[in-house]
Write a protein that holds these residues in place. Structure first.
Motif, PDB file in Angstrom:
ATOM      1  N   ILE A   1       0.697  -1.285   0.009  1.00  0.00           N
ATOM      2  CA  ILE A   1      -0.102  -0.008   0.068  1.00  0.00           C
ATOM      3  C   ILE A   1       0.919   1.269   0.052  1.00  0.00           C
ATOM      4  CG2 ILE A   1      -0.355   0.331   2.509  1.00  0.00           C
ATOM      5  CD1 ILE A   1      -2.765   1.013  -0.199  1.00  0.00           C
ATOM      6  N   TRP A   2       2.030   1.171   0.383  1.00  0.00           N
ATOM      7  CA  TRP A   2       2.911   2.424   0.376  1.00  0.00           C
ATOM      8  C   TRP A   2       3.150   3.058  -0.656  1.00  0.00           C
ATOM      9  CZ3 TRP A   2       2.579   4.187   4.943  1.00  0.00           C
ATOM     10  CH2 TRP A   2       2.400   3.109   6.211  1.00  0.00           C
ATOM     11  N   ILE A   3       3.279   2.390  -1.701  1.00  0.00           N
ATOM     12  CA  ILE A   3       3.375   2.806  -3.182  1.00  0.00           C
ATOM     13  C   ILE A   3       2.196   3.956  -3.236  1.00  0.00           C
ATOM     14  CG2 ILE A   3       2.439   1.296  -4.709  1.00  0.00           C
ATOM     15  CD1 ILE A   3       5.967   3.328  -5.125  1.00  0.00           C
ATOM     16  N   ARG A   4       1.093   3.578  -3.090  1.00  0.00           N
ATOM     17  CA  ARG A   4      -0.096   4.182  -3.357  1.00  0.00           C
ATOM     18  C   ARG A   4      -0.302   5.500  -2.271  1.00  0.00           C
ATOM     19  NH1 ARG A   4      -3.786   1.483  -6.601  1.00  0.00           N
ATOM     20  NH2 ARG A   4      -3.208  -0.627  -6.856  1.00  0.00           N
ATOM     21  N   VAL A   5       0.385   5.161  -0.932  1.00  0.00           N
ATOM     22  CA  VAL A   5       0.444   6.322  -0.107  1.00  0.00           C
ATOM     23  C   VAL A   5       1.195   7.378  -0.631  1.00  0.00           C
ATOM     24  CG1 VAL A   5       1.316   7.022   2.311  1.00  0.00           C
ATOM     25  CG2 VAL A   5      -0.214   5.055   1.768  1.00  0.00           C
ATOM     26  N   ALA A   6       2.739   6.962  -1.104  1.00  0.00           N
ATOM     27  CA  ALA A   6       3.335   7.898  -1.503  1.00  0.00           C
ATOM     28  C   ALA A   6       2.912   8.794  -2.878  1.00  0.00           C
ATOM     29  CB  ALA A   6       4.835   7.379  -2.050  1.00  0.00           C
ATOM     30  N   GLY A   7       2.033   8.032  -3.372  1.00  0.00           N
ATOM     31  CA  GLY A   7       1.606   8.713  -4.616  1.00  0.00           C
ATOM     32  C   GLY A   7       0.662   9.809  -4.318  1.00  0.00           C
ATOM     33  N   LEU A   8      -0.237   9.298  -3.171  1.00  0.00           N
ATOM     34  CA  LEU A   8      -0.920  10.589  -2.460  1.00  0.00           C
ATOM     35  C   LEU A   8      -0.324  11.562  -1.943  1.00  0.00           C
ATOM     36  CD1 LEU A   8      -3.990  11.345  -1.796  1.00  0.00           C
ATOM     37  CD2 LEU A   8      -3.496  10.122   0.230  1.00  0.00           C
ATOM     38  N   ILE A   9       0.651  11.552  -1.536  1.00  0.00           N
ATOM     39  CA  ILE A   9       1.453  12.455  -0.886  1.00  0.00           C
ATOM     40  C   ILE A   9       2.168  13.276  -1.925  1.00  0.00           C
ATOM     41  CG2 ILE A   9       3.570  13.164   0.235  1.00  0.00           C
ATOM     42  CD1 ILE A   9       2.948  10.470   2.030  1.00  0.00           C
ATOM     43  N   ALA A  10       2.713  12.750  -2.935  1.00  0.00           N
ATOM     44  CA  ALA A  10       3.292  13.331  -4.345  1.00  0.00           C
ATOM     45  C   ALA A  10       1.851  14.178  -5.152  1.00  0.00           C
ATOM     46  CB  ALA A  10       3.723  12.373  -5.312  1.00  0.00           C
ATOM     47  N   PHE A  11       0.843  13.644  -5.019  1.00  0.00           N
ATOM     48  CA  PHE A  11      -0.252  14.349  -5.778  1.00  0.00           C
ATOM     49  C   PHE A  11      -0.552  15.776  -4.967  1.00  0.00           C
ATOM     50  CE2 PHE A  11      -4.719  15.465  -6.401  1.00  0.00           C
ATOM     51  CZ  PHE A  11      -4.611  15.425  -8.005  1.00  0.00           C
ATOM     52  N   ASN A  12      -0.546  15.519  -3.655  1.00  0.00           N
ATOM     53  CA  ASN A  12      -0.982  16.609  -2.875  1.00  0.00           C
ATOM     54  C   ASN A  12       0.325  17.554  -2.808  1.00  0.00           C
ATOM     55  OD1 ASN A  12      -3.411  15.564  -2.097  1.00  0.00           O
ATOM     56  ND2 ASN A  12      -2.542  14.879  -0.047  1.00  0.00           N
ATOM     57  N   LEU A  13       1.375  17.146  -2.915  1.00  0.00           N
ATOM     58  CA  LEU A  13       2.577  18.036  -3.014  1.00  0.00           C
ATOM     59  C   LEU A  13       2.346  19.100  -4.473  1.00  0.00           C
ATOM     60  CD1 LEU A  13       5.116  19.221  -2.067  1.00  0.00           C
ATOM     61  CD2 LEU A  13       6.274  17.339  -3.279  1.00  0.00           C
TER      62      LEU A  13
END
Length: 135
Positions: free
Chosen positions: A47-59
């Motif tokens: 799941i961490w790759i999707r969490v990192a993606g969410l953080i990147a999107f928000n950034l």
């Protein structure tokens, strides 16, 4: 800078970077293994790759909003350069896939673009002020 002012070169570079970060973030949230596969990185079910993606999107959204703030742009030059150093370090030491370095190169290229744009904007402002041109 008001909404009626033209966008600076540096703000434009940040907006382009924000679109890149949002696109990568969205891909990591929605179809992470497709993106990873394109770069020769092993697929994952974590799941961490999707969490990192969410953080990147928000950034990416934050970068879009902050694109007109010079202190943010200046800081982004350093932080994006750091991404290059760290991701390249991960690739060189074998901690990560070699293709990670490509993402670092993209960040470094964006950092250099923003740095050059900040300098061009400062030069344009100084030249405009020197000849009495209103901005």
């Amino acid at each position: 800078m008001s909404r009626n002012d033209p966008m600076s070169r540096a703000a434009f570079s940040a907006r382009v970077f924000s679109l890149y970060v949002m696109a990568v973030g969205a891909a990591l949230v929605l179809v992470p293994n497709l993106l990873l596969g394109l770069f020769g990185i092993a697929p994952t079910g974590e799941i961490w790759i999707r969490v990192a993606g969410l953080i990147a999107f928000n950034l990416g959204i934050y970068v879009w909003v902050a694109a007109h703030h010079r202190p943010f742009l200046q800081a982004s030059v350093y932080t994006r350069s750091l991404v290059f150093v760290v991701l390249t370090g991960f690739a060189v030491t074998g901690m990560g896939e070699p293709m990670l370095a490509l993402f670092g190169v993209l960040d470094l290229a964006g950092a250099i673009w923003t740095l050059l744009a900040l300098r061009a904007d400062a030069q344009a402002a100084a030249t405009g002020a020197a000849v009495g041109v209103a901005r």
